[in-house]
Write an enzyme that holds these catalytic residues in place. Structure first.
Site, PDB file in Angstrom:
ATOM      1  N   ARG A  88      28.588 107.999  66.505  1.00 46.68           N
ATOM      2  CA  ARG A  88      29.506 107.089  65.831  1.00 46.68           C
ATOM      3  C   ARG A  88      30.963 107.412  66.130  1.00 46.68           C
ATOM      4  O   ARG A  88      31.847 106.732  65.626  1.00 46.68           O
ATOM      5  CB  ARG A  88      29.310 107.223  64.337  1.00 46.68           C
ATOM      6  CG  ARG A  88      28.614 106.025  63.662  1.00 46.68           C
ATOM      7  CD  ARG A  88      28.365 106.485  62.248  1.00 46.68           C
ATOM      8  NE  ARG A  88      28.221 105.462  61.283  1.00 46.68           N
ATOM      9  CZ  ARG A  88      27.058 105.146  60.728  1.00 46.68           C
ATOM     10  NH1 ARG A  88      25.954 105.673  61.162  1.00 46.68           N
ATOM     11  NH2 ARG A  88      27.034 104.278  59.740  1.00 46.68           N
ATOM     12  N   ARG A 127      23.176  93.320  49.314  1.00 46.79           N
ATOM     13  CA  ARG A 127      21.995  94.174  49.455  1.00 46.79           C
ATOM     14  C   ARG A 127      21.732  94.946  48.163  1.00 46.79           C
ATOM     15  O   ARG A 127      22.642  95.458  47.543  1.00 46.79           O
ATOM     16  CB  ARG A 127      22.242  95.158  50.608  1.00 46.79           C
ATOM     17  CG  ARG A 127      21.053  96.005  50.955  1.00 46.79           C
ATOM     18  CD  ARG A 127      21.127  96.536  52.348  1.00 46.79           C
ATOM     19  NE  ARG A 127      22.139  97.569  52.527  1.00 46.79           N
ATOM     20  CZ  ARG A 127      22.294  98.242  53.660  1.00 46.79           C
ATOM     21  NH1 ARG A 127      21.544  97.942  54.709  1.00 46.79           N
ATOM     22  NH2 ARG A 127      23.201  99.171  53.760  1.00 46.79           N
ATOM     23  N   ARG A 159      23.788 100.217  46.322  1.00 46.08           N
ATOM     24  CA  ARG A 159      24.216 101.524  46.828  1.00 46.08           C
ATOM     25  C   ARG A 159      25.738 101.628  46.722  1.00 46.08           C
ATOM     26  O   ARG A 159      26.436 100.648  46.964  1.00 46.08           O
ATOM     27  CB  ARG A 159      23.829 101.637  48.307  1.00 46.08           C
ATOM     28  CG  ARG A 159      22.537 102.355  48.549  1.00 46.08           C
ATOM     29  CD  ARG A 159      22.015 102.208  49.952  1.00 46.08           C
ATOM     30  NE  ARG A 159      22.979 102.455  51.025  1.00 46.08           N
ATOM     31  CZ  ARG A 159      22.690 102.388  52.316  1.00 46.08           C
ATOM     32  NH1 ARG A 159      21.471 102.089  52.697  1.00 46.08           N
ATOM     33  NH2 ARG A 159      23.591 102.602  53.232  1.00 46.08           N
ATOM     34  N   ARG A 170      34.291 100.860  55.485  1.00 46.84           N
ATOM     35  CA  ARG A 170      33.333 101.207  56.551  1.00 46.84           C
ATOM     36  C   ARG A 170      33.615 100.401  57.814  1.00 46.84           C
ATOM     37  O   ARG A 170      33.457 100.897  58.931  1.00 46.84           O
ATOM     38  CB  ARG A 170      31.891 100.971  56.084  1.00 46.84           C
ATOM     39  CG  ARG A 170      31.420 102.028  55.097  1.00 46.84           C
ATOM     40  CD  ARG A 170      30.100 101.659  54.454  1.00 46.84           C
ATOM     41  NE  ARG A 170      28.963 101.792  55.331  1.00 46.84           N
ATOM     42  CZ  ARG A 170      27.765 101.270  55.081  1.00 46.84           C
ATOM     43  NH1 ARG A 170      27.558 100.583  53.983  1.00 46.84           N
ATOM     44  NH2 ARG A 170      26.772 101.429  55.918  1.00 46.84           N
TER      45      ARG A 170
END
Ligand code: AMP
Length: 220
Positions: A88, A127, A159, A170
Site C-alpha cells: 500500500r 456497509r 466498522r 482513507r
C-alpha cells in the site's frame, strides 16, 4: 500464481480475492484481515495497529512488512497466493520485491480494480457487519430490517473505519500513499486494470479472463 489485487478501499478486493483463492487453490493473504484478527485478540500487534486503523491511517510500514515476510514463509503460500491490501506504499512494494528476490520468487500479475471514488464512498458508508456471525451486508443493496442480521439475527454494526470522516481520510491516504504503487507496477509492465463495477460474478469473470491470458502467455 502470485497475484497482487490492487485498488482503493471498498472496491471489492476482499470479496474477489476470496473467490479466486478458492478457485485457484492459492492462499489469500489480506493484511487488513490479519490486522483485524490481531485487534480482536488484543495482541501487542493488534493494540498498536488499532490506533491507526480507527483513524483511517496506514499501519507503519515496518509492522506490515514484518507480517507479510512471516506470512509468505508459511507452507500454504508455496503454491501461490493472492495479496489483498498489500503493498500500500512504495516502501512496502520495494520491500516485497526484496523479499521475493531473496526467496527466488516474482509477482506474475498485479490487477488494479477500478471503480469511481464517489460510488465507493457510498458503498463503504452503507456497509454493516454482523457482530455475531461476521457476515457483511450493504444497506443499499441488501434487505436489512432494524439492523438485524438476515442470517443469524445478530445485531449489525458499522466498522469504525467505515464511518464517513474515516472513509474520506482513507481515500486521501489512498491518493497520496497508495496510488504511487500503481505507477510502480505500471512501469514494470505488470499491472492490468479491470473494471470493478457490476455483479460480483461478472467482476470475477473479468479477473479470471486476465489471469487465463497471463497463464496462457506464461505457457508459450
Ligand atoms: P483493509 O481491510 O485492507 O481496508 O485494511 C483496513 C486497515 O488496515 C487499513 O485502513 C489500514 O489501517 C490497515 N492496513 C491494511 N493493510 C495495510 C498495509 N498494507 N499497510 C498499512 N496499513 C494497512
Amino acid at each position: 500464481m502470485r497475484i497482487i489485487l490492487f485498488g482503493p478501499p471498498g472496491v471489492g478486493k476482499g470479496t474477489q480475492a476470496k473467490i479466486l483463492s478458492n478457485e485457484l487453490k492459492i492462499a489469500h493473504i489480506a493484511t487488513g484481515d490479519i490486522l483485524r484478527d490481531a485487534v480482536a485478540h488484543k495482541t501487542e500487534l493488534g493494540l498498536k495497529a488499532k490506533t491507526f486503523m480507527d483513524k483511517g491511517e496506514l499501519v507503519p510500514d515496518d509492522v506490515v512488512i514484518g507480517i507479510i515476510r512471516d506470512r509468505l514463509r508459511e507452507k500454504d503460500a508455496a503454491n501461490g497466493f493472492i495479496l489483498d491490501g498489500f503493498p500500500r506504499t512504495l516502501p512496502q512494494a520495494e520491500a516485497l520485491e526484496s523479499v521475493f528476490r531473496k526467496i527466488g520468487m516474482k509477482v506474475d500479475k498485479v490487477i488494479s480494480m477500478e471503480v469511481d471514488e464517489e460510488v465507493l464512498i457510498n458503498r463503504l458508508t452503507s456497509r454493516r457487519v454482523c457482530g455475531n456471525c461476521g457476515s457483511i451486508f450493504n444497506l443499499m443493496t441488501d434487505k436489512i430490517i432494524n439492523l438485524t442480521c438476515p442470517k443469524c439475527g445478530g445485531e449489525l454494526f458499522q466498522r469504525d473505519d467505515d464511518k464517513r470522516e474515516t472513509i474520506e481520510k482513507r481515500f486521501k491516504v489512498y491518493q497520496n500513499q497508495t496510488k504511487p504503487v500503481k505507477d510502480y507496477y505500471l512501469q514494470k509492465d505488470l499491472l492490468v486494470e479491470v473494471d470493478g463495477i457490476g455483479d460480483i460474478n461478472v467482476v470475477t469473470g473479468r479477473l479470471k479472463n486476465v489471469l487465463s491470458t497471463e497463464r496462457h502467455a506464461r505457457a508459450l
